[in-house]
Structure formats: C-alpha cells, structure tokens
Design a protein around this motif. Structure first.
Motif, short mmCIF file in Angstrom:
data_model
loop_
_atom_site.label_atom_id
_atom_site.label_comp_id
_atom_site.label_asym_id
_atom_site.label_seq_id
_atom_site.Cartn_x
_atom_site.Cartn_y
_atom_site.Cartn_z
N LEU A 90 -14.45 29.11 59.91
CA LEU A 90 -14.53 28.45 58.51
C LEU A 90 -13.26 29.09 57.72
CD1 LEU A 90 -16.32 26.85 56.51
CD2 LEU A 90 -17.61 28.82 56.15
N SER A 91 -13.10 30.09 58.05
CA SER A 91 -11.99 30.74 57.12
C SER A 91 -10.65 30.02 57.40
CB SER A 91 -11.64 32.32 57.61
OG SER A 91 -13.04 32.97 57.14
N MET A 92 -10.46 29.66 58.83
CA MET A 92 -9.27 28.96 59.21
C MET A 92 -9.35 27.43 58.65
SD MET A 92 -7.48 31.01 60.75
CE MET A 92 -6.14 29.88 61.39
N ILE A 93 -10.48 26.89 58.56
CA ILE A 93 -10.72 25.48 57.84
C ILE A 93 -10.10 25.85 56.63
CG2 ILE A 93 -12.51 23.69 57.51
CD1 ILE A 93 -13.65 24.33 59.97
N LEU A 94 -10.71 26.59 55.90
CA LEU A 94 -10.34 26.61 54.17
C LEU A 94 -8.92 26.93 54.25
CD1 LEU A 94 -13.23 29.00 52.85
CD2 LEU A 94 -12.64 26.57 52.20
N ALA A 95 -8.42 27.81 55.09
CA ALA A 95 -6.92 27.95 54.92
C ALA A 95 -6.15 26.46 55.10
CB ALA A 95 -6.28 29.03 56.25
N ALA A 96 -6.64 25.91 56.18
CA ALA A 96 -5.77 24.58 56.50
C ALA A 96 -6.03 23.31 55.16
CB ALA A 96 -6.62 24.01 57.76
N ILE A 97 -7.46 23.51 54.66
CA ILE A 97 -7.61 22.72 53.47
C ILE A 97 -6.60 23.26 52.16
CG2 ILE A 97 -9.24 22.39 51.77
CD1 ILE A 97 -11.41 22.46 53.87
N TYR A 98 -6.56 24.52 52.05
CA TYR A 98 -5.93 25.03 50.71
C TYR A 98 -4.44 24.85 50.83
CZ TYR A 98 -9.94 26.76 47.85
OH TYR A 98 -10.89 27.00 47.20
N VAL A 99 -3.91 24.67 51.96
CA VAL A 99 -2.36 24.62 52.10
C VAL A 99 -2.05 23.17 52.35
CG1 VAL A 99 -1.84 26.88 53.30
CG2 VAL A 99 -2.48 24.78 54.78
N GLY A 100 -3.19 22.20 52.26
CA GLY A 100 -2.94 20.78 52.59
C GLY A 100 -2.67 20.20 54.05
N PHE A 101 -3.00 21.14 54.91
CA PHE A 101 -2.67 20.94 56.47
C PHE A 101 -3.91 19.68 56.68
CE2 PHE A 101 -3.89 21.38 60.86
CZ PHE A 101 -2.56 21.24 61.46
N ILE A 102 -5.07 19.85 56.19
CA ILE A 102 -6.02 18.86 56.46
C ILE A 102 -6.73 18.35 55.00
CG2 ILE A 102 -6.55 19.33 59.06
CD1 ILE A 102 -9.10 20.74 57.69
N ARG A 103 -7.32 17.17 55.02
CA ARG A 103 -8.07 16.91 53.68
C ARG A 103 -9.50 16.54 54.25
NH1 ARG A 103 -6.37 18.02 48.84
NH2 ARG A 103 -3.95 17.94 48.52
N LEU A 104 -10.37 17.20 53.66
CA LEU A 104 -11.83 16.70 54.01
C LEU A 104 -12.33 15.68 53.83
CD1 LEU A 104 -13.82 20.17 53.44
CD2 LEU A 104 -13.02 19.21 55.51
#
Length: 458
Positions: free
Chosen positions: A236-250
């Motif tokens: 979940l931490s890695m997913i949050l990091a990816a979201i906050y840097v714009g790597f993925i959009r939920l």
C-alpha cells in the motif's frame, strides 16, 4: 433494539463522514490521505462495523465469548461512536484555529509535482543515501542469518508447524533486536519508497538499481515470518508513492482490481497457514472476521478486564525507557489481556497480543478519563502532523516520510495509545532519514554564507 442501534450507527456514520471530509480535505478513495485512511481502515472497517455486530450480539465471534457481561457491549459501542465523532471534530477545530484549510491545502499538495532538491549536490546526497541503504541491506541479511528457521522457507518446504515458527521468528531472534527493528524492518521499506520516487523522477540508473535492491529487501523483511499485515501495508505504501508522484492514477476499476488481488492474496496466506477454507467467506471467521472483528473485539475484552478482573495499569504502558525513569514495570495492555484470556496459548508460545483501538489501552491505564483524554490528544497529534507535512516541500525525502506516517499512524490507531505520546522508533527513523537530507542542506547553507555573507541555503 436492533433498529435503534442501527439508526444510531447510521447517524454517527453520517456525522463522522462529514467531519473527516472537512478535517482531511477529501474522503475520496481516489485521493487517499492520512485522515481518510484512518477513517476507512482504522475506524470504519476495523472498529465501527464490528462494534455494531457486537452490541447487537449478532457477531458470534470467538473472542466475544470471553465477555460475559453484556453491559460492556453497550459501553464499548458508545465509546467507539464517541471516537467516530470527537476525533475528527478535534482535528477540524484545531485546523480552523490556526487558519488551515484542509480542502485547499491537500488538493494543492496532491497536484503539486515532486521536486528534486540539490541541483549540483545530487551525487553527494546519493552517496549519503546509498551508505544508509547499504547498512539497511546488511541489516536484512543479518536478520535472516540470526534466525534458527525462516518461516517463509519452511512454508516452501511444506512445514505443518508454521504458527509456532512465526512466534519463534519474532521472539526467538538470536541477534541484536535494535539492528533488526530499526535498520531492517523499519528503515529499509522507507528508504525503498524514497529511492523509488528518486528513480521515477530522475530516471538515473544508479537510483533505479538502488531502488530495486531496496524494494527486493523490503519484500523479504515484510514476508519472512509470514505475518500478513506488513507486506500488505508495504504494498500500500508503494501504491501511495506511485499515486503521489503521478506514476498512476486511481480509478474505481483499478481499486476494485487491487482489492480483489489483495483479498485473494490474504486468502492464499490463510490457506498456506492451514486455515479451514470453509471459513474464508464467513463474516465472523477467517480473513473477513479478522478484518471486521478481530481488531475491535479485544476492546470490549479490555473493558471487562481492566478495573474489574485486573487492576488498571496506571501508566505502565508508557515505553520502557520512560517506565525505567520512574522505576515502573512496563506492561502493554494487549499483552496483559492475552496472558489473562489465553494463558494456554501464551505458554505454548503461539500467542501474540490482543491489540485494539487506541482507546482500549487508554482505558486499561486510566479508565474512562483516559479514553476522553486519548481522543483529544490524538486529534491534536493528527492535526499537527497533517498540517506540517502538507506545508513541507514535496520532495522525495519529505514525501517518503509523509507516506510512512500515512500508513503507520492508522496502524498504530488500532494498536495502542502510548506510542503517540512517545515513540522511540518513529523518532529514530525520522532522525536517520532527515539527517541524510539535512547534512547536505546545512553544508550548502554554510558554503553560501562563506561565499556571499548570507545565510540562505538552496
């Protein structure tokens, strides 16, 4: 009475949603934040839903068989409802008092791009960061070498004694506990998040390779003892990091897929540990029962135990370093409750702790005044942490630490209360991570001052 409890539950839920949305700036699952995770995970899923089943006596949960007096079911329900309302209200009022607009500032932070600090000193920063990372990687290897058996490997070999092996891996560790807990278990996942953010933003090979090493080590250290929650929270931490840097959009579809994958993995881990497959979809057993009832049921057990069948702890749950100053024995309420209700499991070495919602430990120490005090204090703590991080620069170091607390504070909310008063682990982790950043920052400030007589840093 069932309809009455359901009506109260729905009213409290509506009020809580409104207050948490105001306090956190958003409750959208597409834009997760510290306050929304506390609402959804710590309170709604882990505590509030189960409290309704318990007060209406429809839970049929094995832990609740230990609670013989039904008045504690009602008292517990009322106190959980109090948390659902007073906690977010406290956060919101403190934010208003200091002129903080959570809606505005969270959305601005979420959309703000990540900035890489130190234009000319990135190599210097990388070397310092890589040095700390090397220590953590060696600590992971050290942890594995100091275990008599590694439960993850025993699982692969087909061992049928995994439950006891898990406890032994935690309590029978033959090495230095500080090295394991600080550098291997705590710091390695944090550094992997920071390295991932750097790798994504810089696209530099050195950061990519370092992040791969740290991520691999993080998966090892979060799965080696077959504990189910650490690997989930790390992912979940890695997913949050990816979201906050714009790597993925939920999107809601992606959330559904992630949820299904996570549940499948959880069921797989239960099956690997020998759980009965027929319990997997039961609301009061297996993984579903663990999600909705196993975190909140011990709270009701705390209410019956402490001050009635067992004396109040009166501050013994403070961290050991503080207890030593006052010559007091250290005793966490979850451990005391486990020893009281399940002495056979403790003696057999297969029991952990009966952790629960933070007000459980507050009650175990100071009864009902402790409950009220703990809610107000936690509200203040959350407001301060949230406001500080949203106003710090959005760079990999600060963002990585923000993500760490965004994940670990909700976990602590359903783990105990006294960690929020004094948490040596959080202090040491913050000191190590921020020191790498501050060493470069301070040196730049000194160099600028000597060069042009100004104290301005970069």
């Amino acid at each position: 009475m069932l309809l009455t409890y359901m009506l109260i539950w729905l009213i409290v839920l509506g009020v809580s949603i409104t207050l948490f949305k105001k306090a956190g700036g958003s409750l959208s699952v597409l834009r997760p934040n510290l306050l929304s995770l506390i609402f959804y995970y710590s309170l709604l899923v882990s505590s509030f839903v189960g409290s309704l089943f318990i007060v209406t006596k429809t839970d049929q949960f094995y832990m609740m068989h230990k609670v013989t007096d039904d008045k504690f079911r009602l008292i517990g329900f009322i106190l959980v409802c109090t948390v659902m309302v007073v906690l977010p209200l406290t956060v919101y009022l403190i934010e208003k008092l200091v002129g903080f607009s959570a809606v505005k500032e969270f959305n601005e932070y979420f959309e703000r791009p990540v900035e890489l600090p130190f234009q000319k000193e990135r190599t210097e920063f990388f070397l310092l960061f890589a040095g700390l990372s090397a220590i953590c990687l060696m600590a992971v290897a050290y942890t594995m070498l100091k275990l008599n058996t590694i439960p993850l490997l025993e699982l692969v070999k087909g061992s049928d004694n995994l439950g006891q092996l898990r406890i032994e891996a935690s309590r029978g560790f033959q090495g230095n506990v500080l090295i394991r807990n600080i550098f291997a278990i705590a710091l390695t996942p944090i550094l992997s998040i920071i390295a991932f953010i750097y790798a994504y933003k810089s696209k530099e090979l050195k950061w990519i390779l370092l992040s791969l090493c740290l991520i691999s080590a993080s998966f090892v250290i979060t799965t080696y003892d077959l504990s189910k929650s650490p690997v989930f929270f790390y992912m979940l931490s890695m997913i949050l990091a990816a979201i906050y840097v714009g790597f993925i959009r939920l999107t809601y579809k992606r959330i559904a897929l992630l949820g299904a994958a996570g549940f499948a993995l959880l069921v797989g881990m239960y099956a690997a540990l020998g759980a009965d497959p027929s319990t997997f979809l039961s609301f009061n057993s297996g993984p579903v029962g663990r999600i909705f009832l196993s975190q909140i049921a011990p709270f009701f057990m705390h209410l019956q135990l402490f001050g009635n069948e067992f004396p109040l702890l009166n501050g013994s749950s403070f961290p050991g370093i503080i207890n030593q100053m006052f010559d007091q024995v250290h005793a966490r309420s979850g451990r005391v409750a486990m020893g009281y209700f399940y002495p056979d499991k403790v003696e057999a070495g297969t029991a952990g702790v009966l952790n629960t919602l933070f007000i459980g430990e507050a009650y175990a120490n100071y009864s009902y005044p402790g409950v009220i005090m703990s809610i107000l204090y936690l509200g203040l703590f959350l407001a301060v942490i949230y406001m500080i991080f949203l106003r710090l620069p959005k760079n990999p170091v600060f963002l990585g630490m923000f993500i760490y607390f965004t994940i670990n504070i909700p976990r602590s909310v359903v783990g105990g209360f006294f960690d929020f008063i004094f948490n040596p682990l959080w202090i040491m982790i913050s000191a190590f991570v921020f020191s790498v950043y501050l060493v470069v920052k301070v040196r730049l400030g000194i160099m600028d001052f000597l060069k042009n007589g100004k104290g301005a840093g970069q």
